[in-house]
Enzyme design. Structure first.
Site, PDB file in Angstrom:
ATOM      1  N   CYS A  78       0.870  -1.180   0.000  1.00  0.00           N
ATOM      2  CA  CYS A  78       0.000   0.000   0.000  1.00  0.00           C
ATOM      3  C   CYS A  78       0.908   1.232   0.000  1.00  0.00           C
ATOM      4  CB  CYS A  78      -0.848  -0.004   1.272  1.00  0.00           C
ATOM      5  SG  CYS A  78       0.190   0.005   2.744  1.00  0.00           S
ATOM      6  N   THR A 137      -6.352   0.783  11.826  1.00  0.00           N
ATOM      7  CA  THR A 137      -6.580   0.931  10.382  1.00  0.00           C
ATOM      8  C   THR A 137      -6.686  -0.390   9.626  1.00  0.00           C
ATOM      9  OG1 THR A 137      -4.196   1.040  10.059  1.00  0.00           O
ATOM     10  CG2 THR A 137      -5.366   3.143  10.228  1.00  0.00           C
ATOM     11  N   HIS A 178       5.418  -4.960   8.922  1.00  0.00           N
ATOM     12  CA  HIS A 178       5.436  -6.336   9.418  1.00  0.00           C
ATOM     13  C   HIS A 178       5.618  -7.327   8.268  1.00  0.00           C
ATOM     14  CE1 HIS A 178       3.266  -5.269  13.429  1.00  0.00           C
ATOM     15  NE2 HIS A 178       4.571  -5.156  13.514  1.00  0.00           N
ATOM     16  N   GLU A 188       0.414  -0.347  16.400  1.00  0.00           N
ATOM     17  CA  GLU A 188      -0.428   0.794  15.983  1.00  0.00           C
ATOM     18  C   GLU A 188      -1.384   1.187  17.109  1.00  0.00           C
ATOM     19  OE1 GLU A 188      -2.728   0.431  12.296  1.00  0.00           O
ATOM     20  OE2 GLU A 188      -4.119   1.923  13.109  1.00  0.00           O
ATOM     21  N   SER A 240       1.475  -9.744  10.627  1.00  0.00           N
ATOM     22  CA  SER A 240       0.845  -8.693   9.816  1.00  0.00           C
ATOM     23  C   SER A 240      -0.663  -8.721  10.032  1.00  0.00           C
ATOM     24  CB  SER A 240       1.187  -8.923   8.340  1.00  0.00           C
ATOM     25  OG  SER A 240       0.261  -8.239   7.527  1.00  0.00           O
ATOM     26  N   CYS A 299      -8.299   1.731   6.690  1.00  0.00           N
ATOM     27  CA  CYS A 299      -7.740   2.443   5.542  1.00  0.00           C
ATOM     28  C   CYS A 299      -8.190   1.840   4.217  1.00  0.00           C
ATOM     29  CB  CYS A 299      -6.224   2.462   5.643  1.00  0.00           C
ATOM     30  SG  CYS A 299      -5.492   0.882   5.229  1.00  0.00           S
ATOM     31  N   CYS A 317       2.482   5.891   8.873  1.00  0.00           N
ATOM     32  CA  CYS A 317       1.602   6.076   7.712  1.00  0.00           C
ATOM     33  C   CYS A 317       0.712   7.298   7.938  1.00  0.00           C
ATOM     34  CB  CYS A 317       0.735   4.834   7.510  1.00  0.00           C
ATOM     35  SG  CYS A 317      -0.450   5.075   6.176  1.00  0.00           S
ATOM     36  N   ASN A 377      -3.173  -6.935   8.723  1.00  0.00           N
ATOM     37  CA  ASN A 377      -4.073  -6.947   7.557  1.00  0.00           C
ATOM     38  C   ASN A 377      -3.996  -8.269   6.803  1.00  0.00           C
ATOM     39  OD1 ASN A 377      -2.662  -6.397   4.723  1.00  0.00           O
ATOM     40  ND2 ASN A 377      -1.441  -5.442   6.320  1.00  0.00           N
ATOM     41  N   SER A 422       1.923  -5.365   3.417  1.00  0.00           N
ATOM     42  CA  SER A 422       3.364  -5.211   3.648  1.00  0.00           C
ATOM     43  C   SER A 422       4.189  -6.251   2.892  1.00  0.00           C
ATOM     44  CB  SER A 422       3.656  -5.281   5.149  1.00  0.00           C
ATOM     45  OG  SER A 422       2.922  -6.326   5.740  1.00  0.00           O
TER      46      SER A 422
HETATM   47  S1  SF4 Z   1      -2.246  -0.700   5.631  1.00  0.00           S
HETATM   48 FE1  SF4 Z   1      -1.306   0.621   7.165  1.00  0.00          FE
HETATM   49  S2  SF4 Z   1       0.430   1.514   6.116  1.00  0.00           S
HETATM   50 FE2  SF4 Z   1      -0.932   0.711   4.515  1.00  0.00          FE
HETATM   51  S3  SF4 Z   1      -2.234   2.473   3.936  1.00  0.00           S
HETATM   52 FE3  SF4 Z   1      -3.282   1.273   5.510  1.00  0.00          FE
HETATM   53  S4  SF4 Z   1      -2.744   2.337   7.413  1.00  0.00           S
HETATM   54 FE4  SF4 Z   1      -1.260   2.956   5.882  1.00  0.00          FE
END
Ligand code: SF4
Length: 311
Positions: A14, A168, A43, A129, A226, A198, A99, A228, A270
């Protein structure tokens, strides 16, 4: 039947991760090794190992950064106490790779605190975070990890000033469900002006939802820490498609591919594209030679580097 791979698009890096890694790389180019980074800048094991090989040193405690060094904060953000401790040391330069979308939540939480709101944060305990965001303020702030935590809050239903923010990188659907329950429990609950989850998290989860309709299994490339990436695996399994979270192609077990015609491949925010290429090459050994891409949305987000590192 032809065996095929379907690649999720968007997948992988991202804008926030791109920026954070570029900050470490450009700092290494400009100042040379060693460069100190508080916590893994993102991560991902492959990314962190590469940066270590170039001379980045990852530390958790500011006390471990020698005087006169260059320090970078990771993409996850840091509590105010870390900024204060860093400032009290004689460091050459500090770069902030937080970020901008995490920084947006920091601003939000500080504004709420200034206005005397009691703040709830939906997120995972111990995630950097969450520690960074909760550490922007002192006082009444409560962490909600699951719906079960709502009943444990020591707050009156008619509390006038109560607001919620979120990490996020959470599950979009689970977070919505927690927020709905919070709204029912606290009618005056104030929601963020714009989603805290996000765009990258949302887009990668939407892509997995589309992949789950057509793939037999899903391979998620991402590290175990990680957030996400874990959410992508969970989402796929919630939708009935077995998913595997791997750092590297060599972790693929051929038994996973028994009776599988269509393998979905995605990558957490990531995980670099080179790891996706490795997985494709590996799957080709098992005759997955047709490669399609499923595009659910196109991303155009870019975040600027600190001015000192722009070339
Ligand atoms: S995953 Fe984390 S680093 Fe990537 S855009 Fe979303 S908040 Fe930002």
């Amino acid at each position: 039947m032809t065996k095929k791979i379907i690649l999720a698009n968007p997948r992988g890096f991202c804008a926030g991760v791109d920026r954070a890694i570029a900050i470490v790389e450009k700092a290494l180019d400009k100042y040379g090794a060693p460069i100190y980074v508080r916590h893994e800048v993102v991560h991902n094991k492959y990314v962190v190992d590469n940066l270590k090989n170039r001379g980045a040193i990852f530390i958790e405690e500011i006390k471990d950064v020698p005087e006169n060094s260059i320090l970078i904060y990771s993409a996850h953000g840091v509590p105010l106490s870390v900024r204060e401790e860093s400032k009290s040391k004689n460091l050459k330069v500090i770069f902030d790779a937080t970020c901008p979308l995490v920084s947006k939540v920091h601003v939000e939480i500080k504004n709420l605190h200034r206005q005397n709101y009691t703040i709830l944060m939906i997120g995972h305990k111990g995630h950097p975070e969450v520690e960074g965001t909760m550490g922007q303020v002192s006082g009444d702030i409560y962490l909600i990890e699951t719906e079960a935590d709502i009943a444990k809050l020591p707050l009156a239903r008619d509390i006038a000033k109560i607001a919620v923010v979120t990490q996020t990188t959470l599950s979009v659907d689970e977070t919505k469900s927690i927020v709905d329950n919070l709204k029912a429990a606290y009618p005056n609950l104030r929601l963020p002006k714009t989603e805290d989850i996000c765009y990258a998290t949302q887009n990668r989860q939407d892509a997995v939802k589309a992949m789950a309709k057509i793939c037999d299994i899903l391979i998620v490339i991402g590290s175990k820490n990680s957030s996400n990436s874990n959410r992508l695996k969970e989402l796929s399994e919630h939708l009935g498609v077995k998913a595997y979270l791997i750092d590297f192609a060599t972790e693929i077990n051929k038994d996973w591919l028994n009776n599988v015609n269509c393998v979905g491949v995605t990558a957490g925010a990531s995980a670099p594209e080179v790891l996706v290429e490795g997985v494709i090459e590996h799957l080709k050994k098992y005759d997955y030679n047709t490669i399609d891409t499923l595009t659910t949305v196109k991303e155009h987000m870019i975040f600027a580097l600190p001015s000192e590192l722009r070339t």
